[in-house]
Design a protein around this motif. Structure first.
Motif, mmCIF file in Angstrom:
data_model
loop_
_atom_site.group_PDB
_atom_site.id
_atom_site.type_symbol
_atom_site.label_atom_id
_atom_site.label_comp_id
_atom_site.label_asym_id
_atom_site.label_seq_id
_atom_site.Cartn_x
_atom_site.Cartn_y
_atom_site.Cartn_z
ATOM 1 N N LEU A 279 0.857 -1.180 0.000
ATOM 2 C CA LEU A 279 0.000 0.000 0.000
ATOM 3 C C LEU A 279 0.896 1.233 0.000
ATOM 4 O O LEU A 279 1.788 1.361 0.837
ATOM 5 C CB LEU A 279 -0.887 -0.020 1.254
ATOM 6 N N PHE A 294 -3.984 6.880 -1.480
ATOM 7 C CA PHE A 294 -3.569 5.502 -1.230
ATOM 8 C C PHE A 294 -3.683 4.727 -2.532
ATOM 9 O O PHE A 294 -4.745 4.727 -3.168
ATOM 10 C CB PHE A 294 -4.468 4.851 -0.181
ATOM 11 N N GLN A 296 -3.045 0.878 -4.289
ATOM 12 C CA GLN A 296 -2.738 -0.526 -4.061
ATOM 13 C C GLN A 296 -3.243 -1.340 -5.250
ATOM 14 O O GLN A 296 -4.182 -0.916 -5.930
ATOM 15 C CB GLN A 296 -3.369 -1.006 -2.753
ATOM 16 N N ARG A 302 -11.921 -7.879 -2.681
ATOM 17 C CA ARG A 302 -12.073 -6.850 -1.647
ATOM 18 C C ARG A 302 -12.533 -5.512 -2.213
ATOM 19 O O ARG A 302 -13.275 -4.775 -1.575
ATOM 20 C CB ARG A 302 -10.738 -6.655 -0.925
ATOM 21 N N GLN A 305 -16.671 -1.771 -4.789
ATOM 22 C CA GLN A 305 -17.559 -0.632 -4.948
ATOM 23 C C GLN A 305 -16.785 0.680 -4.921
ATOM 24 O O GLN A 305 -16.261 1.082 -3.884
ATOM 25 C CB GLN A 305 -18.604 -0.644 -3.819
ATOM 26 N N GLU A 306 -16.738 1.336 -6.060
ATOM 27 C CA GLU A 306 -16.175 2.683 -6.074
ATOM 28 C C GLU A 306 -17.177 3.600 -5.383
ATOM 29 O O GLU A 306 -18.377 3.337 -5.395
ATOM 30 C CB GLU A 306 -15.978 3.156 -7.519
ATOM 31 N N GLY A 307 -16.704 4.700 -4.824
ATOM 32 C CA GLY A 307 -17.667 5.589 -4.178
ATOM 33 C C GLY A 307 -17.018 6.694 -3.394
ATOM 34 O O GLY A 307 -15.798 6.870 -3.422
ATOM 35 N N ALA A 308 -17.855 7.444 -2.724
ATOM 36 C CA ALA A 308 -17.396 8.566 -1.923
ATOM 37 C C ALA A 308 -18.153 8.564 -0.606
ATOM 38 O O ALA A 308 -19.349 8.310 -0.581
ATOM 39 C CB ALA A 308 -17.636 9.877 -2.661
ATOM 40 N N THR A 316 -13.769 10.964 1.570
ATOM 41 C CA THR A 316 -13.023 9.879 0.946
ATOM 42 C C THR A 316 -13.598 9.625 -0.433
ATOM 43 O O THR A 316 -14.785 9.848 -0.670
ATOM 44 C CB THR A 316 -13.090 8.573 1.755
ATOM 45 N N THR A 318 -13.085 6.672 -3.677
ATOM 46 C CA THR A 318 -12.421 5.442 -4.106
ATOM 47 C C THR A 318 -12.656 5.222 -5.603
ATOM 48 O O THR A 318 -13.779 5.362 -6.085
ATOM 49 C CB THR A 318 -12.967 4.245 -3.304
ATOM 50 N N ARG A 319 -11.593 4.905 -6.307
ATOM 51 C CA ARG A 319 -11.658 4.726 -7.762
ATOM 52 C C ARG A 319 -10.781 3.556 -8.198
ATOM 53 O O ARG A 319 -9.744 3.301 -7.596
ATOM 54 C CB ARG A 319 -11.119 5.971 -8.459
#
Lengths: 352, 216
Positions: A279, A294, A296, A302, A305-308, A316, A318-319
């Motif tokens: 990471l 971040f 990885q 794991r 789901q992308e999201g905010a 936060t 995530t993409r």
């Protein structure tokens, strides 16, 4: 008829009373503003002496070095989440020692000696140890009062005085000059500069999160030696050492093609240092707000789901990032508006 | 106040109406008379004033409240039910949950609102926000809202060019004590972020160590 006459008289009286009140308030406010700055300012100085953003930050950072205090600290977010802790703080020369006992959530006690942070989890009988340089993200403002990016992206506006946790405070608002960052309202203890309360405000002036001492005892009898001993006494605890290797985005195969105005790259870490599925955390800061990216390798099991998600002032995003070498999972975390995280993630690319 | 009352008016009916003695048709007739006749309304006002003055001299000031009544009637007339209901409609859409509440200074309210909206947000949260498509629309709305003068941003100097295209999305997901709704891996990253992001000027280490979940 009489009633109307009386009504008019009353109306006149009411207007007179209103005028009297307003006049009184104006003169009170006048007296207050004179008293406000007359007390601390040298004789002959009239009116407020506004500090610059850099001067304010230097003062607030200096405030973190008060000799000692004990207090109760409360953090609450716009969504209603609330956390609190009991704080013991002592500063001897260049050594800062702090103990933060969580009063909410999982029982834990966090101790810090400068950059060494230990978190005791009595239920799990585990103590985590992190020795990253906290100060590396934020340069010492006391030595670098000028030339910080923060001065170009925020304005300081002094809002007078207030009282927090029984202490007199000066209130300053740090207003962002663009919408890439949040604003802050800070209550700083009048004598020492200690930050007593902060509010994080979005572009609409709404409070996203606030943190404050509910009570604080300055110059409390805190024994530095006791805190040192607590950090040394890990008997019965399993020590989990956080392993971080310093790295750079380039060394990890990443580059930022566009940078959000005002943000500068700070430290970058890889964790765990040797593992292949590691990471990478890269930090960016404008001097007040911080963004972590971040990166990885994508784990389909794991990372689905992308999201905010927003938690108080912390956002936060995530993409999934796909390139020829494979798929990656990128998470941006920061106390910045969601659009800022989107800009960061959009600007992030694999080095071809 | 003009005390000249047309004696052809059924003053007794007004008095009886005041005392709550009229029922059904009689009451309807009296109310119809009041609606039709300004003098009847004046009598109604005067009788109340007499009663008020008898009880307390302070209440006499209410004697010329017709202006208030007129303003109230005008306001009520202006607020047609359809207009009142209009802004409420979007509140039912899931998107409204992402908008910040107006009860900003009241954290007590947020406690309630946060818990109430939590279940809904848990369902919508990740799924809806997975693709930021719907958010773009919301961004435009919020941008319009931002155009209104705000004290907090009055001194903002010059717009940032990139910003007009970057949608300032406001993504609101409640972070109540029900941590189970959050992704533990995300919590781990949050913790990693907070460990190194302590801004000294903003409470720094103390603040970040206080967050619930920081030690897990």
């Amino acid at each position: 008829m009489k009633a109307i006459g009386w009504g008019r008289v009353r109306g006149g009286l009411r207007r007179a009373a209103l005028l009297w009140c307003v006049g009184g308030m104006v003169s009170l406010a006048g007296a207050q503003s004179i008293g406000q700055f007359g007390g601390g300012a040298p004789a002959g100085v009239v009116g407020p002496s506004q500090r610059s953003v850099a001067e304010w930050l230097a003062r607030l950072q200096q405030g973190a070095r008060v000799p000692s205090y004990i207090g109760t600290f409360v953090v609450s977010s716009a969504s209603g989440a609330m956390s609190s802790s009991r704080i013991w703080h002592v500063c001897e020369g260049d050594v800062q020692l702090e103990r933060v006992d969580a009063l909410t959530g999982v029982p834990r006690s966090t101790l810090r000696r400068n950059d060494t942070v230990m978190t005791f989890l009595p239920d799990a009988r585990v103590v985590t140890l992190d020795q990253r340089q906290l100060g590396a993200v934020f340069p010492n403002l006391l030595n670098l009062a000028q030339g910080l990016p923060v001065a170009d992206y925020y304005d300081a506006r002094e809002l007078g005085r207030g009282r927090v946790a029984g202490c007199d405070a000066e209130i300053v608002q740090l207003l962002p000059r663009d919408e890439w960052r949040y604003g802050y309202r800070i209550w700083s203890e009048r004598r020492t500069g200690l930050v007593l309360k902060t509010q994080t405000l979005n572009a609409h002036g709404r409070v996203l999160e606030q943190a404050a001492f509910s009570e604080v005892q300055l110059d409390a009898p805190v024994q530095a030696e006791q805190l040192r001993q607590m950090m040394a006494n890990t008997q019965g605890y399993r020590i989990v050492k956080a392993e971080h290797a310093r790295t750079t985005p380039q060394a990890e195969g990443w580059q930022l093609t566009t940078m959000v105005p005002g943000f500068e790259a700070r430290n970058c870490y890889r964790r765990p240092p040797s593992a292949s599925a590691s990471l990478v955390q890269c930090l960016f800061s404008d001097g007040l707000a911080t963004v972590s990216l971040f990166m990885q390798p994508l784990d389909p099991a794991r990372h689905q789901q992308e999201g905010a998600v927003a938690m108080g002032a912390t956002q936060t995003l995530t993409r999934r990032v796909v390139d020829r070498s494979g798929q990656w999972w990128v998470t941006a975390v920061g106390e910045v508006p969601p659009a800022t995280l989107q800009a960061f993630v959009r600007g992030l690319e694999r080095i071809p | 106040m003009n005390a000249r009352i047309d004696q052809t008016l059924d003053l007794e009916a007004i008095s009886a109406l005041m005392d709550g003695q009229l029922r059904d048709d009689d009451a309807a007739r009296a109310l119809g008379m009041m609606t039709a006749s300004g003098q009847a309304r004046e009598s109604w006002q005067l009788y109340h004033l007499v009663g008020d003055v008898l009880r307390s001299a302070d209440l006499a000031a209410c004697g010329q409240d017709r202006a208030f009544a007129a303003r109230l009637a005008a306001t009520l007339a202006a607020q047609r039910p359809a207009e009142v209901a209009a802004p409420r409609a979007p509140a039912l859409s899931p998107h409204a949950l992402t908008r910040p509440a107006a009860n900003d200074g009241l954290f007590g309210w947020r406690m309630v609102a946060g818990l109430a909206s939590f279940a809904a947000v848990a369902v919508i949260g990740w799924g809806m926000l997975g693709d930021l498509g719907p958010q773009r629309q919301g961004g435009a709305q919020l941008a319009q809202g931002a155009a209104a003068p705000r004290t907090a941003l009055q001194t903002v100097a010059g717009p940032s060019p990139a910003l007009s295209t970057a949608e300032p999305d406001e993504i609101r997901v409640a972070d109540g004590p029900a941590v189970m709704l959050r992704d533990p891996r995300l919590d781990e990253l949050l913790q990693a972020h907070r460990q190194v992001s302590a801004t000294p000027a903003l409470g720094g280490f103390v603040l970040n160590a206080t967050y619930e979940g920081a030690g897990r």
